[in-house]
Write a protein that holds these residues in place. Structure first.
Motif, PDB file in Angstrom:
ATOM      1  N   PRO A  88       3.239  34.036  30.450  1.00  0.00           N
ATOM      2  CA  PRO A  88       2.263  33.963  31.555  1.00  0.00           C
ATOM      3  C   PRO A  88       2.381  32.667  32.357  1.00  0.00           C
ATOM      4  N   VAL A  89       2.713  31.571  31.679  1.00  0.00           N
ATOM      5  CA  VAL A  89       2.856  30.287  32.371  1.00  0.00           C
ATOM      6  C   VAL A  89       4.110  30.299  33.241  1.00  0.00           C
ATOM      7  N   MET A  90       5.205  30.857  32.712  1.00  0.00           N
ATOM      8  CA  MET A  90       6.437  30.935  33.492  1.00  0.00           C
ATOM      9  C   MET A  90       6.255  31.868  34.697  1.00  0.00           C
ATOM     10  N   ALA A  91       5.501  32.960  34.500  1.00  0.00           N
ATOM     11  CA  ALA A  91       5.251  33.882  35.605  1.00  0.00           C
ATOM     12  C   ALA A  91       4.469  33.201  36.720  1.00  0.00           C
ATOM     13  N   LYS A  92       3.489  32.407  36.348  1.00  0.00           N
ATOM     14  CA  LYS A  92       2.709  31.682  37.347  1.00  0.00           C
ATOM     15  C   LYS A  92       3.562  30.644  38.058  1.00  0.00           C
ATOM     16  N   PHE A  93       4.419  29.968  37.300  1.00  0.00           N
ATOM     17  CA  PHE A  93       5.313  28.974  37.884  1.00  0.00           C
ATOM     18  C   PHE A  93       6.284  29.633  38.861  1.00  0.00           C
ATOM     19  N   ALA A  94       6.825  30.790  38.494  1.00  0.00           N
ATOM     20  CA  ALA A  94       7.770  31.489  39.366  1.00  0.00           C
ATOM     21  C   ALA A  94       7.104  31.935  40.654  1.00  0.00           C
ATOM     22  N   ALA A  95       5.857  32.385  40.560  1.00  0.00           N
ATOM     23  CA  ALA A  95       5.150  32.884  41.746  1.00  0.00           C
ATOM     24  C   ALA A  95       4.655  31.767  42.646  1.00  0.00           C
ATOM     25  N   SER A  96       4.512  30.559  42.103  1.00  0.00           N
ATOM     26  CA  SER A  96       3.982  29.446  42.890  1.00  0.00           C
ATOM     27  C   SER A  96       4.944  29.054  44.002  1.00  0.00           C
ATOM     28  N   VAL A 154      17.514  31.516  34.732  1.00  0.00           N
ATOM     29  CA  VAL A 154      17.969  30.363  35.514  1.00  0.00           C
ATOM     30  C   VAL A 154      17.822  29.076  34.700  1.00  0.00           C
ATOM     31  N   PHE A 155      16.678  28.901  34.038  1.00  0.00           N
ATOM     32  CA  PHE A 155      16.454  27.678  33.273  1.00  0.00           C
ATOM     33  C   PHE A 155      17.357  27.624  32.045  1.00  0.00           C
ATOM     34  N   PRO A 166      -3.181  22.841  39.157  1.00  0.00           N
ATOM     35  CA  PRO A 166      -2.060  23.114  38.249  1.00  0.00           C
ATOM     36  C   PRO A 166      -0.712  23.238  38.961  1.00  0.00           C
ATOM     37  N   ASP A 167      -0.729  23.449  40.277  1.00  0.00           N
ATOM     38  CA  ASP A 167       0.518  23.568  41.020  1.00  0.00           C
ATOM     39  C   ASP A 167       1.062  22.225  41.486  1.00  0.00           C
ATOM     40  N   ARG A 168       0.323  21.168  41.245  1.00  0.00           N
ATOM     41  CA  ARG A 168       0.746  19.844  41.701  1.00  0.00           C
ATOM     42  C   ARG A 168       0.778  18.885  40.514  1.00  0.00           C
ATOM     43  N   SER A 169       1.631  17.894  40.576  1.00  0.00           N
ATOM     44  CA  SER A 169       1.691  16.886  39.516  1.00  0.00           C
ATOM     45  C   SER A 169       0.960  15.652  39.980  1.00  0.00           C
ATOM     46  N   TYR A 170      -0.314  15.580  39.667  1.00  0.00           N
ATOM     47  CA  TYR A 170      -1.098  14.436  40.077  1.00  0.00           C
ATOM     48  C   TYR A 170      -1.076  13.371  38.990  1.00  0.00           C
ATOM     49  N   VAL A 171       0.023  12.644  38.906  1.00  0.00           N
ATOM     50  CA  VAL A 171       0.111  11.477  38.039  1.00  0.00           C
ATOM     51  C   VAL A 171       0.281  10.277  38.956  1.00  0.00           C
ATOM     52  N   TYR A 172      -0.695   9.372  38.925  1.00  0.00           N
ATOM     53  CA  TYR A 172      -0.701   8.232  39.833  1.00  0.00           C
ATOM     54  C   TYR A 172      -0.010   7.026  39.219  1.00  0.00           C
ATOM     55  N   ARG A 215      13.843  31.366  45.904  1.00  0.00           N
ATOM     56  CA  ARG A 215      13.828  32.816  46.128  1.00  0.00           C
ATOM     57  C   ARG A 215      13.519  33.579  44.842  1.00  0.00           C
ATOM     58  N   VAL A 216      13.409  32.857  43.730  1.00  0.00           N
ATOM     59  CA  VAL A 216      13.079  33.480  42.446  1.00  0.00           C
ATOM     60  C   VAL A 216      11.562  33.542  42.306  1.00  0.00           C
ATOM     61  N   SER A 217      11.044  34.744  42.058  1.00  0.00           N
ATOM     62  CA  SER A 217       9.590  34.898  41.998  1.00  0.00           C
ATOM     63  C   SER A 217       9.095  35.613  40.741  1.00  0.00           C
ATOM     64  N   ASP A 218       9.997  35.878  39.784  1.00  0.00           N
ATOM     65  CA  ASP A 218       9.560  36.562  38.559  1.00  0.00           C
ATOM     66  C   ASP A 218       9.988  35.754  37.343  1.00  0.00           C
TER      67      ASP A 218
END
Length: 462
Positions: free
Chosen positions: A411-419, A394-395, A128-134, A384-387
């Motif tokens: 929850p999805v934005m929180a995971k994205f920020a922490a990634s 920002v968005f 989920p942290d990578r965009s695997y579109v070939y 540097r944004v993690s929350d």
């Protein structure tokens, strides 16, 4: 993915344009083996009157026996043999991604029995942290055409014969265009990694190649070494390759001695690392021998180091935001899954830095969520944004054309920020493709043609 294996009069060579590395042992014969019913099996078929596969599925032991075709006594002798917990096989491929599965198909087509070891639980896993579109273009279609898969690419992916491209600006302005390509040779197929790998997986587990391929998931190579060949001459110079495989679920280990070892295990390839070590050892021995004879030795270890090339994308950082299917902008504009989309952004007042952009690659299925790729310079303050709260702000500043709280659950934005996302490496490839481990052939087998493998000897790298 352009891996070609040639077999002529018992002479075997490999050439690769992938990130593959491998080890060639020249004593090949033609085999047939049964595939275990469970792809997470670590055990390879043994040489019994009925071929048996033992595997683990969610703490249950599954045993399958049977033979797809009757075996003669000679064929039974040629089935993979276990000697003191060591399994002998034609080919072992480390890595079950597109390169590994494609190589397995090419070898199986020639009658080789192949084991593919993949450390993930599924070869078609989605990170989920990578965009695997070939994007599969004309070069990749050389392979898909050869195996009759190009039509299935069209069914599963978005082709560029006619595709929609949208640019959405911070003001809400939308610029749409349709891209058409009439030249079939230039058509590109876009599809998620998991869809493409699933297509190849079906070929090796359910298709014509299933009797020749064993797919072992949750399995990684932990050790690769050269050993003296017990059947070699008294000189002791001939060697064989032994690989230790470990199942991450059961902690079982299995030693495998392949005639051909292919490394399709990425940038941190254990196979390539082993080749570097062996070539360095051979260089040292060659230099000592040359000095004793008053000549100069030629080094070969450097050929397995990676050659890097400059690129504007090198070191750029990226991460991927999960969106709903066919996301809509504030003005109602729908970014349909099969379209290319660019969300142009502006500077965020909260964090500063250059303007942000989000890129959305096309996927055919309009019932599944799509992804937005954030790609920036490595020192952009967005890292540097993690929350979630700060990143929503920002968005909202950078991309006012979208309602981010409606598009992305917290929850999805929180995971994205922490990634921490990923970072693009420099384009690179291995200078060396193969290393010959043994120059001895089995009784009655022709010795490998040194010229065919470009004088490198016998392990394959890419």
């Amino acid at each position: 993915m352009n891996l070609q294996l040639q077999a002529q009069r018992g002479q075997y060579c490999s050439t690769s344009h992938t990130a593959a590395v491998g080890v060639l042992h020249p004593t090949h014969r033609r085999y047939q083996c049964m595939r275990s019913t469970n792809s997470s099996s670590l055990h390879l078929p043994a040489s019994n009157s009925a071929v048996m596969g033992i595997s683990i599925r969610k703490s249950r032991i599954c045993v399958s026996t049977g033979s797809s075709r009757p075996l003669t006594s000679t064929q039974e002798d040629q089935q993979s043999a276990t000697h003191g917990h060591v399994v002998h096989t034609d080919a072992l491929i480390i890595g079950g991604g597109p390169a590994g599965l494609a190589a397995a198909m090419m070898l199986a087509k020639r009658g080789w029995r192949v084991t593919v070891a993949e450390r993930q639980a599924e070869v078609s896993y989605a990170d989920p942290d990578r965009s695997y579109v070939y994007a599969i273009d004309g070069r990749g279609r050389v392979f898909t055409d050869a195996f009759g898969l190009t039509g299935k690419l069209a069914d599963a992916g978005v082709d560029t014969k006619a595709v929609e491209v949208n640019r959405v600006f911070p003001s809400g302005k939308v610029v749409s265009a349709r891209q058409s390509i009439k030249d079939e040779a230039r058509v590109v197929y876009w599809l998620p990694r998991m869809n493409f790998v699933s297509l190849l997986e079906h070929c090796v587990t359910e298709g014509d190649f299933a009797p020749y391929v064993t797919l072992a998931t949750n399995t990684e190579a932990t050790d690769i070494r050269r050993l003296p060949n017990s059947s070699s001459s008294s000189s002791g110079k001939a060697k064989q390759v032994q690989v230790t495989l470990r199942n991450s679920v059961t902690s079982e280990t299995q030693r495998v001695v392949p005639k051909l070892l292919l490394g399709c295990d990425g940038m941190k390839s254990l196979v390539r690392h082993s080749l570097l070590e062996w070539a360095a050892e051979d260089d040292t021995m060659g230099a000592s021998s040359a000095a004793a004879h008053g000549s100069s030795g030629s080094g070969s270890s450097s050929k397995f180091s990676m050659a890097e090339y400059p690129s504007l994308s090198t070191d750029l950082r990226f991460k991927v935001l999960q969106l709903l299917p066919n996301p809509a902008m504030k003005d109602g504009t729908v970014l349909r899954n099969p379209s290319f989309c660019l969300l142009a952004g502006r500077k965020s007042k909260s964090i500063g830095g250059p303007p942000l952009r989000l890129g959305l690659l096309p996927i055919k299925d309009e019932s599944v969520g799509r992804t937005a790729n954030l790609i920036t310079l490595p020192d952009h303050p967005v890292w540097r944004v993690s929350d979630a709260a700060t990143l929503y702000k920002v968005f909202e500043e950078a991309f006012p054309q979208a309602d981010w709280r409606a598009l992305v659950p917290e929850p999805v934005m929180a995971k994205f920020a922490a990634s921490r996302g990923g970072q693009f490496p420099a384009p690179q490839h291995s200078r060396g493709l193969s290393l010959l481990v043994s120059t001895e052939a089995a009784p009655g087998a022709a010795a490998p043609d040194a010229a065919a493998i470009k004088g490198t000897g016998g392990a394959a790298a890419g």
